[in-house]
Design a protein around this motif. Sequence first.
Motif, PDB file in Angstrom:
ATOM      1  N   ALA A   1       0.908  -1.130  -0.004  1.00 28.79           N
ATOM      2  CA  ALA A   1       0.139  -0.026   0.023  1.00 28.79           C
ATOM      3  C   ALA A   1       0.850   1.283  -0.009  1.00 28.79           C
ATOM      4  O   ALA A   1       0.578   2.137  -0.729  1.00 28.79           O
ATOM      5  CB  ALA A   1      -1.209  -0.187   1.241  1.00 28.79           C
ATOM      6  N   PHE A   2       1.939   1.158   0.755  1.00 31.19           N
ATOM      7  CA  PHE A   2       3.019   2.344   0.612  1.00 31.19           C
ATOM      8  C   PHE A   2       3.517   2.644  -0.708  1.00 31.19           C
ATOM      9  O   PHE A   2       3.658   3.962  -0.956  1.00 31.19           O
ATOM     10  CB  PHE A   2       4.168   1.942   1.651  1.00 31.19           C
TER      11      PHE A   2
ATOM     12  N   ASP B   1      -4.079  -2.314  -1.761  1.00 31.30           N
ATOM     13  CA  ASP B   1      -5.053  -1.507  -1.133  1.00 31.30           C
ATOM     14  C   ASP B   1      -4.588  -1.483   0.382  1.00 31.30           C
ATOM     15  O   ASP B   1      -3.783  -2.256   0.847  1.00 31.30           O
ATOM     16  CB  ASP B   1      -6.507  -2.174  -1.188  1.00 31.30           C
ATOM     17  N   VAL B   2      -4.977  -0.441   1.143  1.00 28.50           N
ATOM     18  CA  VAL B   2      -4.725  -0.089   2.660  1.00 28.50           C
ATOM     19  C   VAL B   2      -5.488  -1.476   3.327  1.00 28.50           C
ATOM     20  O   VAL B   2      -6.843  -1.550   3.038  1.00 28.50           O
ATOM     21  CB  VAL B   2      -4.876   1.055   2.929  1.00 28.50           C
ATOM     22  N   PRO B   3      -4.763  -2.262   4.226  1.00 34.27           N
ATOM     23  CA  PRO B   3      -5.413  -3.173   4.907  1.00 34.27           C
ATOM     24  C   PRO B   3      -6.519  -2.700   5.531  1.00 34.27           C
ATOM     25  O   PRO B   3      -6.728  -1.525   6.053  1.00 34.27           O
ATOM     26  CB  PRO B   3      -4.334  -3.578   5.902  1.00 34.27           C
ATOM     27  N   GLU B   4      -7.653  -3.490   5.747  1.00 33.21           N
ATOM     28  CA  GLU B   4      -8.872  -3.145   6.274  1.00 33.21           C
ATOM     29  C   GLU B   4      -8.803  -2.762   7.658  1.00 33.21           C
ATOM     30  O   GLU B   4      -9.493  -1.870   8.281  1.00 33.21           O
ATOM     31  CB  GLU B   4      -9.802  -4.454   6.148  1.00 33.21           C
ATOM     32  N   ASP B   5      -7.807  -3.383   8.590  1.00 30.62           N
ATOM     33  CA  ASP B   5      -7.812  -3.038   9.783  1.00 30.62           C
ATOM     34  C   ASP B   5      -7.326  -1.293  10.075  1.00 30.62           C
ATOM     35  O   ASP B   5      -7.636  -0.706  11.105  1.00 30.62           O
ATOM     36  CB  ASP B   5      -6.984  -3.983  10.755  1.00 30.62           C
ATOM     37  N   VAL B   6      -6.361  -1.203   9.209  1.00 31.35           N
ATOM     38  CA  VAL B   6      -5.832   0.386   9.005  1.00 31.35           C
ATOM     39  C   VAL B   6      -6.888   1.181   8.802  1.00 31.35           C
ATOM     40  O   VAL B   6      -7.048   2.473   9.524  1.00 31.35           O
ATOM     41  CB  VAL B   6      -4.657   0.218   8.208  1.00 31.35           C
ATOM     42  N   THR B   7      -7.680   1.026   7.709  1.00 25.44           N
ATOM     43  CA  THR B   7      -8.723   2.084   7.234  1.00 25.44           C
ATOM     44  C   THR B   7     -10.003   2.081   8.428  1.00 25.44           C
ATOM     45  O   THR B   7     -10.345   3.217   8.555  1.00 25.44           O
ATOM     46  CB  THR B   7      -9.559   1.650   6.035  1.00 25.44           C
TER      47      THR B   7
ATOM     48  N   VAL C   1      -0.997   3.222  10.666  1.00 20.67           N
ATOM     49  CA  VAL C   1      -2.148   4.056  10.414  1.00 20.67           C
ATOM     50  C   VAL C   1      -1.943   5.315  10.108  1.00 20.67           C
ATOM     51  O   VAL C   1      -2.634   5.890   9.236  1.00 20.67           O
ATOM     52  CB  VAL C   1      -3.123   4.114  12.037  1.00 20.67           C
ATOM     53  N   PHE C   2      -0.648   5.963  10.362  1.00 17.84           N
ATOM     54  CA  PHE C   2      -0.411   7.317  10.002  1.00 17.84           C
ATOM     55  C   PHE C   2       0.360   7.271   8.653  1.00 17.84           C
ATOM     56  O   PHE C   2       1.591   7.745   8.772  1.00 17.84           O
ATOM     57  CB  PHE C   2       0.199   8.128  11.115  1.00 17.84           C
TER      58      PHE C   2
END
Length: 202
Positions: free
Chosen positions: A56-57, A62-68, A102-103
Amino acid sequence: MADVLIVVAHPDEGSLTHRFASQLQGALAAQGARSSIVDLSAEGFEPRFSPSDHAAFLGRGDVPEDVTLEQKRLDDAQHLFLVFPVYWWSMPALLKGWIDRVFIGGWAFDQPPGGTLEPRLQNLTIHLVPIAGATSGVYRRHGYGASLSTQIEHGIVDYCGARRGSTAYIYDTDTKSREALDAEMKQLAGELTARVVTSRAQ
């Protein structure tokens, strides 16, 4: 949805970290502020920056679901309190991993190729409540407070464009009595709540 998000990084629900988070939530509720406690340990948040995070970086996944999910919680909040024990003059690995994952670019900031940094968290105020075993004198003499400020306030809060809130240490927790610590935490929770309520009214 909560006006205030209190993120806790400690595995023991009876710890000073959790006790203060509960004190703070109670003080906020008494003043009509909505808050939620996010217990990273109890929720089983995965702090390791995984291959999916790296993809994702790089813009390859895609950004992982737990991060979103964590980002959505923060999008809904005006104030973020990070309540944590000081481990080796820094935050616990669990909390650092939460920030690492997350950030991220595209949410906390943008960094266009060849362009300038564009912070994105201007609507969030971040407060720090480190729980310290040592005394305030030890922190001053050895520069530990300045080091934590550089790491977190400047390196994370400022970088993402968030507003600096309160940084309030609870010192000398290894030697103070439970009664003294409870009284100190109650007073501090009230003071921090007053600042949050005042900022919301402005």
